[in-house]
Design a protein around this motif. Sequence first.
Motif, PDB file in Angstrom:
ATOM      1  N   ALA A 160       0.806  -1.222   0.000  1.00  0.00           N
ATOM      2  CA  ALA A 160       0.000   0.000   0.000  1.00  0.00           C
ATOM      3  C   ALA A 160       0.842   1.276   0.000  1.00  0.00           C
ATOM      4  CB  ALA A 160      -0.921   0.008   1.223  1.00  0.00           C
ATOM      5  N   VAL A 161       2.140   1.130  -0.014  1.00  0.00           N
ATOM      6  CA  VAL A 161       3.009   2.320  -0.018  1.00  0.00           C
ATOM      7  C   VAL A 161       2.942   2.978  -1.395  1.00  0.00           C
ATOM      8  CG1 VAL A 161       5.378   3.147   0.253  1.00  0.00           C
ATOM      9  CG2 VAL A 161       4.525   1.294   1.718  1.00  0.00           C
ATOM     10  N   PRO A 162       2.718   4.296  -1.468  1.00  0.00           N
ATOM     11  CA  PRO A 162       2.645   4.973  -2.774  1.00  0.00           C
ATOM     12  C   PRO A 162       3.948   4.832  -3.563  1.00  0.00           C
ATOM     13  CG  PRO A 162       1.802   6.382  -1.021  1.00  0.00           C
ATOM     14  CD  PRO A 162       2.433   5.202  -0.360  1.00  0.00           C
ATOM     15  N   ASP A 163       3.841   4.985  -4.881  1.00  0.00           N
ATOM     16  CA  ASP A 163       4.992   4.750  -5.750  1.00  0.00           C
ATOM     17  C   ASP A 163       6.167   5.667  -5.418  1.00  0.00           C
ATOM     18  OD1 ASP A 163       3.518   2.831  -6.976  1.00  0.00           O
ATOM     19  OD2 ASP A 163       2.897   4.094  -8.675  1.00  0.00           O
ATOM     20  N   GLU A 164       5.906   6.963  -5.242  1.00  0.00           N
ATOM     21  CA  GLU A 164       7.005   7.895  -4.966  1.00  0.00           C
ATOM     22  C   GLU A 164       7.667   7.575  -3.630  1.00  0.00           C
ATOM     23  OE1 GLU A 164       7.735  12.727  -4.481  1.00  0.00           O
ATOM     24  OE2 GLU A 164       5.803  11.934  -5.140  1.00  0.00           O
ATOM     25  N   TYR A 186       8.775  -1.710   8.735  1.00  0.00           N
ATOM     26  CA  TYR A 186       7.461  -1.861   9.347  1.00  0.00           C
ATOM     27  C   TYR A 186       6.573  -0.729   8.849  1.00  0.00           C
ATOM     28  CZ  TYR A 186       3.789  -1.928  12.892  1.00  0.00           C
ATOM     29  OH  TYR A 186       2.573  -1.959  13.526  1.00  0.00           O
ATOM     30  N   VAL A 187       5.431  -1.088   8.267  1.00  0.00           N
ATOM     31  CA  VAL A 187       4.509  -0.106   7.697  1.00  0.00           C
ATOM     32  C   VAL A 187       3.235  -0.090   8.525  1.00  0.00           C
ATOM     33  CG1 VAL A 187       3.208   0.595   5.674  1.00  0.00           C
ATOM     34  CG2 VAL A 187       5.465  -0.458   5.393  1.00  0.00           C
ATOM     35  N   ALA A 188       2.937   1.051   9.100  1.00  0.00           N
ATOM     36  CA  ALA A 188       1.693   1.246   9.847  1.00  0.00           C
ATOM     37  C   ALA A 188       1.220   2.670   9.559  1.00  0.00           C
ATOM     38  CB  ALA A 188       1.925   0.994  11.338  1.00  0.00           C
ATOM     39  N   ASP A 189       0.898   3.420  10.601  1.00  0.00           N
ATOM     40  CA  ASP A 189       0.570   4.823  10.388  1.00  0.00           C
ATOM     41  C   ASP A 189       1.772   5.592   9.856  1.00  0.00           C
ATOM     42  OD1 ASP A 189      -1.938   4.319  11.321  1.00  0.00           O
ATOM     43  OD2 ASP A 189      -1.495   4.896  13.395  1.00  0.00           O
ATOM     44  N   ALA A 190       2.956   5.130  10.237  1.00  0.00           N
ATOM     45  CA  ALA A 190       4.216   5.656   9.704  1.00  0.00           C
ATOM     46  C   ALA A 190       5.054   4.482   9.253  1.00  0.00           C
ATOM     47  CB  ALA A 190       4.948   6.485  10.762  1.00  0.00           C
ATOM     48  N   ILE A 191       6.112   4.777   8.536  1.00  0.00           N
ATOM     49  CA  ILE A 191       6.996   3.736   8.013  1.00  0.00           C
ATOM     50  C   ILE A 191       8.318   3.820   8.763  1.00  0.00           C
ATOM     51  CG2 ILE A 191       8.185   2.851   5.976  1.00  0.00           C
ATOM     52  CD1 ILE A 191       6.028   4.149   4.277  1.00  0.00           C
ATOM     53  N   THR A 192       8.756   2.676   9.288  1.00  0.00           N
ATOM     54  CA  THR A 192      10.024   2.618  10.025  1.00  0.00           C
ATOM     55  C   THR A 192      10.940   1.624   9.326  1.00  0.00           C
ATOM     56  OG1 THR A 192       8.914   3.110  12.109  1.00  0.00           O
ATOM     57  CG2 THR A 192      11.125   2.193  12.237  1.00  0.00           C
ATOM     58  N   ASP A 229      27.725  -4.477  18.786  1.00  0.00           N
ATOM     59  CA  ASP A 229      29.023  -4.567  18.120  1.00  0.00           C
ATOM     60  C   ASP A 229      29.046  -3.855  16.779  1.00  0.00           C
ATOM     61  OD1 ASP A 229      29.948  -6.099  20.211  1.00  0.00           O
ATOM     62  OD2 ASP A 229      29.350  -7.998  19.280  1.00  0.00           O
ATOM     63  N   GLY A 230      27.962  -3.228  16.402  1.00  0.00           N
ATOM     64  CA  GLY A 230      27.921  -2.595  15.083  1.00  0.00           C
ATOM     65  C   GLY A 230      27.179  -1.280  15.111  1.00  0.00           C
ATOM     66  N   MET A 231      26.410  -1.052  14.051  1.00  0.00           N
ATOM     67  CA  MET A 231      25.685   0.202  13.898  1.00  0.00           C
ATOM     68  C   MET A 231      24.224  -0.094  13.582  1.00  0.00           C
ATOM     69  SD  MET A 231      28.085   2.472  14.321  1.00  0.00           S
ATOM     70  CE  MET A 231      27.334   3.956  13.719  1.00  0.00           C
ATOM     71  N   ARG A 232      23.364   0.894  13.908  1.00  0.00           N
ATOM     72  CA  ARG A 232      21.959   0.771  13.575  1.00  0.00           C
ATOM     73  C   ARG A 232      21.497   2.070  12.945  1.00  0.00           C
ATOM     74  NH1 ARG A 232      19.973  -0.467  18.183  1.00  0.00           N
ATOM     75  NH2 ARG A 232      19.424   1.635  18.870  1.00  0.00           N
ATOM     76  N   ALA A 233      20.985   1.947  11.711  1.00  0.00           N
ATOM     77  CA  ALA A 233      20.427   3.085  10.993  1.00  0.00           C
ATOM     78  C   ALA A 233      18.909   2.988  11.041  1.00  0.00           C
ATOM     79  CB  ALA A 233      20.920   3.108   9.554  1.00  0.00           C
ATOM     80  N   THR A 234      18.256   4.098  11.404  1.00  0.00           N
ATOM     81  CA  THR A 234      16.796   4.095  11.530  1.00  0.00           C
ATOM     82  C   THR A 234      16.234   5.294  10.794  1.00  0.00           C
ATOM     83  OG1 THR A 234      16.959   3.079  13.731  1.00  0.00           O
ATOM     84  CG2 THR A 234      14.854   4.098  13.134  1.00  0.00           C
ATOM     85  N   ALA A 235      15.301   5.005   9.887  1.00  0.00           N
ATOM     86  CA  ALA A 235      14.613   6.069   9.141  1.00  0.00           C
ATOM     87  C   ALA A 235      13.120   5.931   9.408  1.00  0.00           C
ATOM     88  CB  ALA A 235      14.902   5.953   7.659  1.00  0.00           C
ATOM     89  N   ARG A 236      12.503   7.052   9.780  1.00  0.00           N
ATOM     90  CA  ARG A 236      11.048   7.076  10.005  1.00  0.00           C
ATOM     91  C   ARG A 236      10.423   8.057   9.036  1.00  0.00           C
ATOM     92  NH1 ARG A 236      13.331   6.483  15.086  1.00  0.00           N
ATOM     93  NH2 ARG A 236      12.544   4.681  16.278  1.00  0.00           N
ATOM     94  N   LEU A 237       9.433   7.583   8.287  1.00  0.00           N
ATOM     95  CA  LEU A 237       8.797   8.381   7.248  1.00  0.00           C
ATOM     96  C   LEU A 237       7.291   8.411   7.453  1.00  0.00           C
ATOM     97  CD1 LEU A 237      10.682   6.899   4.149  1.00  0.00           C
ATOM     98  CD2 LEU A 237      11.288   8.936   5.469  1.00  0.00           C
ATOM     99  N   PRO A 238       6.675   9.561   7.290  1.00  0.00           N
ATOM    100  CA  PRO A 238       5.214   9.600   7.374  1.00  0.00           C
ATOM    101  C   PRO A 238       4.599   9.042   6.084  1.00  0.00           C
ATOM    102  CG  PRO A 238       6.083  11.767   6.858  1.00  0.00           C
ATOM    103  CD  PRO A 238       7.278  10.884   7.083  1.00  0.00           C
ATOM    104  N   ARG A 239       3.408   8.474   6.211  1.00  0.00           N
ATOM    105  CA  ARG A 239       2.751   7.929   5.030  1.00  0.00           C
ATOM    106  C   ARG A 239       1.954   8.997   4.313  1.00  0.00           C
ATOM    107  NH1 ARG A 239      -0.191   2.296   5.920  1.00  0.00           N
ATOM    108  NH2 ARG A 239      -0.471   2.685   3.688  1.00  0.00           N
TER     109      ARG A 239
END
Length: 441
Positions: A349-353, A383-389, A431-441
């Motif tokens: 359900a994520v829009p194309d752009e 994870y896709v819900a009200d926002a995308i993580t 022992d490493g790195m964690r990258a986290t991006a949160r995007l509104p739908r």
Amino acid sequence: MRRLLPQLVLRVLAAGLLTVLVAAGWVLWDTANAARQDVQTTARRVADAIAARPDFIGLAFGGVAPTPVFRDWQQFPAWTLIAPGICVEFGARDQPTHRRCGPYLAAEGTPPAWFVWLAERTGLVPDPAAVPVRMRYISDARVTAMADPGVIVTRAWARTGDLMRVAVGMAIGGAILTGLLVVRLLAPFRAILRGIEHLQRGDFAARLPNLRVTEFDRLSTALNQTAATLQEAQAMRTELTRRLFTVQESERRALARELHDEFGQCLTATRALAAAIAQSGESTAEDGTRIAEITGQMMESLRAELSRLRPPDLDDLGLRPALERLVADWRSRVPAVRFGLELTGEIEAVPDELALSLYRIAQECLTNAIRHGAPTTVSLKIYVADAITLTATDDGSARHDGPIGDGYGLLGIRERVDALGGSFSLVPAGDGMRATARLPR
């Protein structure tokens, strides 16, 4: 770093205590000066009284014959001649025959030892004062007035103690009142500080209220105008960045199409001709075989570049297959690393752009994990819900040597996330790195 309010209260208290010490010093000096004047005045009064009243009063002082003497000066009321705390002796220089002390109401409390020691060192008790008296029947007569050390020290302690108690109480009370007033006065400053912290965090939508103090209100207005300007600039930058990425992806799509249609067809035709030459059996067969090999390598490189320019699976099949193909390609290119992919929620359900941006962010996160570390495991979760993580975690050692996120790839991620109104973070994790991006739908 010390805070303003405690420093101000302590300095006001220190100033008050210093004032107390100065006032106590002045009280000691005034007490000593008054005692000195009392000694001198008493000596003169008694001497004048004795010299002014000679008479004959018969057998005096144990004499056996009438002897001319002065009328006993001790009959005068003591308060008319002798100051409180002063004692007077009268007689010859070395043999005083009369002694009398002025009335003094002892103060309550005994001076402490340290105050007595201080009085002795500072000359609080004045020296005796001697005034000669001219008498016909007594040679070398003099009146000697002296201060009672116990009385003078007790008097000074009573005056100084009262002053110090009152002054110290006033100093402490003044410091407390100053602190309360400063707290109230600096209340607008705290609001201004919170506004500045909002600006530091990039929250340009927060506004400060109108303040009662004119100077603070002008500062609040200036900060609100600055925040409004920055908010407008950020909105323009976000819109421009979004348009830039849109144009960029459009150009990539057009370029991929042209390369596929024109360059790819030419390579395919060349490869077919090379294969025909190789099958002809002529002397140029080996050359045809070599041309076919080179053409095949060029087609593989072209296919890889076309995938980077525009993932074909994303347009044809959707986001889920495109991400699965992306992870599968990394597995084939780096078999020593175990890649994991977990997709939760309504991925389709994520829009194309937004799907294209999410794919690009995942692509760059995987590239960054492999390029800047030596991981054995890389995990990608969306994870896709009200926002995308989107979370990309690796165990390729934490990078603490420099600022995190200064590379061009991560800069592109931040710009893309900002353009979409989201947030991005890259932090050490285990022992490493964690990258986290949160995007509104």
